[in-house]
Design a protein around this motif. Structure first.
Motif, PDB file in Angstrom:
ATOM      1  N   PHE A   1      -1.938   0.444   6.655  1.00  0.00           N
ATOM      2  CA  PHE A   1      -2.558   0.374   5.333  1.00  0.00           C
ATOM      3  C   PHE A   1      -1.513   0.479   4.223  1.00  0.00           C
ATOM      4  O   PHE A   1      -1.504  -0.314   3.278  1.00  0.00           O
ATOM      5  CB  PHE A   1      -3.618   1.474   5.202  1.00  0.00           C
ATOM      6  CG  PHE A   1      -4.382   1.404   3.915  1.00  0.00           C
ATOM      7  CD1 PHE A   1      -5.284   0.380   3.684  1.00  0.00           C
ATOM      8  CD2 PHE A   1      -4.195   2.365   2.928  1.00  0.00           C
ATOM      9  CE1 PHE A   1      -5.987   0.305   2.492  1.00  0.00           C
ATOM     10  CE2 PHE A   1      -4.895   2.297   1.732  1.00  0.00           C
ATOM     11  CZ  PHE A   1      -5.795   1.270   1.508  1.00  0.00           C
ATOM     12  N   ILE A   2      -0.602   1.433   4.346  1.00  0.00           N
ATOM     13  CA  ILE A   2       0.431   1.634   3.327  1.00  0.00           C
ATOM     14  C   ILE A   2       1.377   0.436   3.270  1.00  0.00           C
ATOM     15  O   ILE A   2       1.748  -0.034   2.183  1.00  0.00           O
ATOM     16  CB  ILE A   2       1.185   2.956   3.579  1.00  0.00           C
ATOM     17  CG1 ILE A   2       0.236   4.129   3.320  1.00  0.00           C
ATOM     18  CG2 ILE A   2       2.436   3.062   2.721  1.00  0.00           C
ATOM     19  CD1 ILE A   2       0.732   5.469   3.830  1.00  0.00           C
TER      20      ILE A   2
ATOM     21  N   ILE B   1       5.590 -11.044  -0.337  1.00  0.00           N
ATOM     22  CA  ILE B   1       6.015 -11.257   1.041  1.00  0.00           C
ATOM     23  C   ILE B   1       7.350 -11.989   1.035  1.00  0.00           C
ATOM     24  O   ILE B   1       7.406 -13.215   1.051  1.00  0.00           O
ATOM     25  CB  ILE B   1       4.967 -12.081   1.833  1.00  0.00           C
ATOM     26  CG1 ILE B   1       3.585 -11.453   1.733  1.00  0.00           C
ATOM     27  CG2 ILE B   1       5.395 -12.218   3.288  1.00  0.00           C
ATOM     28  CD1 ILE B   1       3.437 -10.099   2.364  1.00  0.00           C
ATOM     29  N   THR B   2       8.409 -11.216   0.990  1.00  0.00           N
ATOM     30  CA  THR B   2       9.753 -11.747   1.185  1.00  0.00           C
ATOM     31  C   THR B   2      10.341 -10.963   2.355  1.00  0.00           C
ATOM     32  O   THR B   2       9.821  -9.899   2.711  1.00  0.00           O
ATOM     33  CB  THR B   2      10.648 -11.540  -0.052  1.00  0.00           C
ATOM     34  OG1 THR B   2      10.840 -10.129  -0.256  1.00  0.00           O
ATOM     35  CG2 THR B   2      10.036 -12.168  -1.305  1.00  0.00           C
ATOM     36  N   ILE B   3      11.398 -11.456   2.920  1.00  0.00           N
ATOM     37  CA  ILE B   3      11.986 -10.720   4.051  1.00  0.00           C
ATOM     38  C   ILE B   3      12.454  -9.350   3.592  1.00  0.00           C
ATOM     39  O   ILE B   3      12.209  -8.346   4.275  1.00  0.00           O
ATOM     40  CB  ILE B   3      13.103 -11.538   4.724  1.00  0.00           C
ATOM     41  CG1 ILE B   3      12.478 -12.747   5.434  1.00  0.00           C
ATOM     42  CG2 ILE B   3      13.906 -10.684   5.706  1.00  0.00           C
ATOM     43  CD1 ILE B   3      13.440 -13.695   6.099  1.00  0.00           C
ATOM     44  N   PHE B   4      13.080  -9.255   2.418  1.00  0.00           N
ATOM     45  CA  PHE B   4      13.536  -7.958   1.935  1.00  0.00           C
ATOM     46  C   PHE B   4      12.371  -6.990   1.753  1.00  0.00           C
ATOM     47  O   PHE B   4      12.421  -5.847   2.212  1.00  0.00           O
ATOM     48  CB  PHE B   4      14.301  -8.101   0.606  1.00  0.00           C
ATOM     49  CG  PHE B   4      14.686  -6.770   0.023  1.00  0.00           C
ATOM     50  CD1 PHE B   4      15.752  -6.053   0.551  1.00  0.00           C
ATOM     51  CD2 PHE B   4      13.959  -6.224  -1.023  1.00  0.00           C
ATOM     52  CE1 PHE B   4      16.096  -4.807   0.035  1.00  0.00           C
ATOM     53  CE2 PHE B   4      14.290  -4.989  -1.548  1.00  0.00           C
ATOM     54  CZ  PHE B   4      15.365  -4.273  -1.022  1.00  0.00           C
TER      55      PHE B   4
ATOM     56  N   THR C   1       2.636  -7.573   8.648  1.00  0.00           N
ATOM     57  CA  THR C   1       3.413  -8.537   7.868  1.00  0.00           C
ATOM     58  C   THR C   1       2.759  -9.917   7.926  1.00  0.00           C
ATOM     59  O   THR C   1       2.697 -10.622   6.924  1.00  0.00           O
ATOM     60  CB  THR C   1       4.869  -8.606   8.366  1.00  0.00           C
ATOM     61  OG1 THR C   1       5.450  -7.296   8.290  1.00  0.00           O
ATOM     62  CG2 THR C   1       5.700  -9.562   7.542  1.00  0.00           C
ATOM     63  N   ILE C   2       2.239 -10.285   9.073  1.00  0.00           N
ATOM     64  CA  ILE C   2       1.605 -11.603   9.227  1.00  0.00           C
ATOM     65  C   ILE C   2       0.210 -11.633   8.605  1.00  0.00           C
ATOM     66  O   ILE C   2      -0.118 -12.538   7.847  1.00  0.00           O
ATOM     67  CB  ILE C   2       1.519 -12.008  10.714  1.00  0.00           C
ATOM     68  CG1 ILE C   2       2.917 -12.207  11.297  1.00  0.00           C
ATOM     69  CG2 ILE C   2       0.668 -13.267  10.887  1.00  0.00           C
ATOM     70  CD1 ILE C   2       2.946 -12.332  12.815  1.00  0.00           C
ATOM     71  N   LEU C   3      -0.608 -10.626   8.903  1.00  0.00           N
ATOM     72  CA  LEU C   3      -2.025 -10.683   8.537  1.00  0.00           C
ATOM     73  C   LEU C   3      -2.382  -9.991   7.230  1.00  0.00           C
ATOM     74  O   LEU C   3      -3.493 -10.168   6.729  1.00  0.00           O
ATOM     75  CB  LEU C   3      -2.880 -10.096   9.670  1.00  0.00           C
ATOM     76  CG  LEU C   3      -2.835 -10.839  10.998  1.00  0.00           C
ATOM     77  CD1 LEU C   3      -3.708 -10.143  12.027  1.00  0.00           C
ATOM     78  CD2 LEU C   3      -3.250 -12.293  10.818  1.00  0.00           C
TER      79      LEU C   3
ATOM     80  N   VAL D   1      11.478  -3.410   3.707  1.00  0.00           N
ATOM     81  CA  VAL D   1      11.173  -2.142   3.035  1.00  0.00           C
ATOM     82  C   VAL D   1       9.815  -1.618   3.503  1.00  0.00           C
ATOM     83  O   VAL D   1       9.667  -0.445   3.850  1.00  0.00           O
ATOM     84  CB  VAL D   1      11.212  -2.298   1.495  1.00  0.00           C
ATOM     85  CG1 VAL D   1      10.711  -1.033   0.802  1.00  0.00           C
ATOM     86  CG2 VAL D   1      12.621  -2.642   1.030  1.00  0.00           C
ATOM     87  N   ALA D   2       8.812  -2.490   3.527  1.00  0.00           N
ATOM     88  CA  ALA D   2       7.467  -2.086   3.963  1.00  0.00           C
ATOM     89  C   ALA D   2       7.486  -1.575   5.398  1.00  0.00           C
ATOM     90  O   ALA D   2       6.852  -0.560   5.715  1.00  0.00           O
ATOM     91  CB  ALA D   2       6.499  -3.265   3.836  1.00  0.00           C
ATOM     92  N   ASN D   3       8.213  -2.251   6.277  1.00  0.00           N
ATOM     93  CA  ASN D   3       8.269  -1.842   7.677  1.00  0.00           C
ATOM     94  C   ASN D   3       9.024  -0.530   7.851  1.00  0.00           C
ATOM     95  O   ASN D   3       8.666   0.283   8.712  1.00  0.00           O
ATOM     96  CB  ASN D   3       8.865  -2.947   8.537  1.00  0.00           C
ATOM     97  CG  ASN D   3       7.834  -3.967   8.950  1.00  0.00           C
ATOM     98  OD1 ASN D   3       7.167  -3.801   9.950  1.00  0.00           O
ATOM     99  ND2 ASN D   3       7.675  -5.013   8.148  1.00  0.00           N
TER     100      ASN D   3
END
Length: 190
Positions: A97-98, A108-111, A46-48, A115-117
């Protein structure tokens, strides 16, 4: 301001270090322990972003494979990668990667980071459960019950925490000009 390749490699190494440190946070369970690794992978990606986040995870795995004690319980070595938890560790790479690709596409929003996490958690659990089935010679049901089911709720909590903290840290690092990314990758697709 464009950062040098060396600077980016330092960021990736820092990401690998974060994963290694959080991997030592462990709650033991019978087959597979709950660790801070998945939280750390989500946080770092999320950061990088895709490239540096995935590179961080790859570096973490390579350090562990080289017997440097970065895996949970201060362990390392190829035996860990081919043991019952190896599928999860290899799954971190695919998950990173995904997750990164998802964040690149949707912003990059919190929502979107949550979802990505969560997607990353599912990918990691899929790799881990599949490998646990193979290594443990278990049925799919037994592998799922021992290798995925106990981690779903905790995984969702870790996904939310990684997303929330990750977006906050990323924004602060961008404002401080310590990291910079393609602006198009940060805004949601229209």
């Amino acid at each position: 301001m464009k950062k040098s390749s060396t600077y980016n490699y330092v960021l990736a190494a820092f990401g690998a270090a974060i994963i290694a440190v959080l991997a030592q946070v462990t709650i033991p369970l019978p087959l597979i322990p709950i660790t801070g690794q998945t939280l750390a992978v989500g946080l770092v990606v999320t950061i990088l972003g895709t490239r540096l986040g995935t590179l961080s995870v790859l570096l973490y795995i390579l350090l562990g494979a080289a017997s440097i004690p970065v895996f949970s319980g201060m362990s390392g070595g190829i035996a860990i990668l081919i043991g019952p938890t190896g599928g999860y560790i290899i799954g971190f790479l695919a998950a990173a990667f995904i997750m990164g690709l998802y964040l690149d596409k949707f912003g990059i929003t919190i929502f979107q980071a949550i979802v990505a996490n969560v997607i990353g958690m599912v990918v990691t659990l899929a790799f881990g459960t599949t490998w646990l089935k193979i290594v443990g010679d278990l049925t799919w049901t037994a592998a799922f019950m021992g290798g995925a089911a106990p981690f779903i709720v905790v995984g969702i909590v870790k996904a939310v925490l990684a997303a929330w903290f990750g977006v906050i840290v990323r924004r602060r690092l961008e404002r401080a000009h310590l990291i910079s990314f393609n602006v198009a990758a940060q805004t949601p697709a229209k």
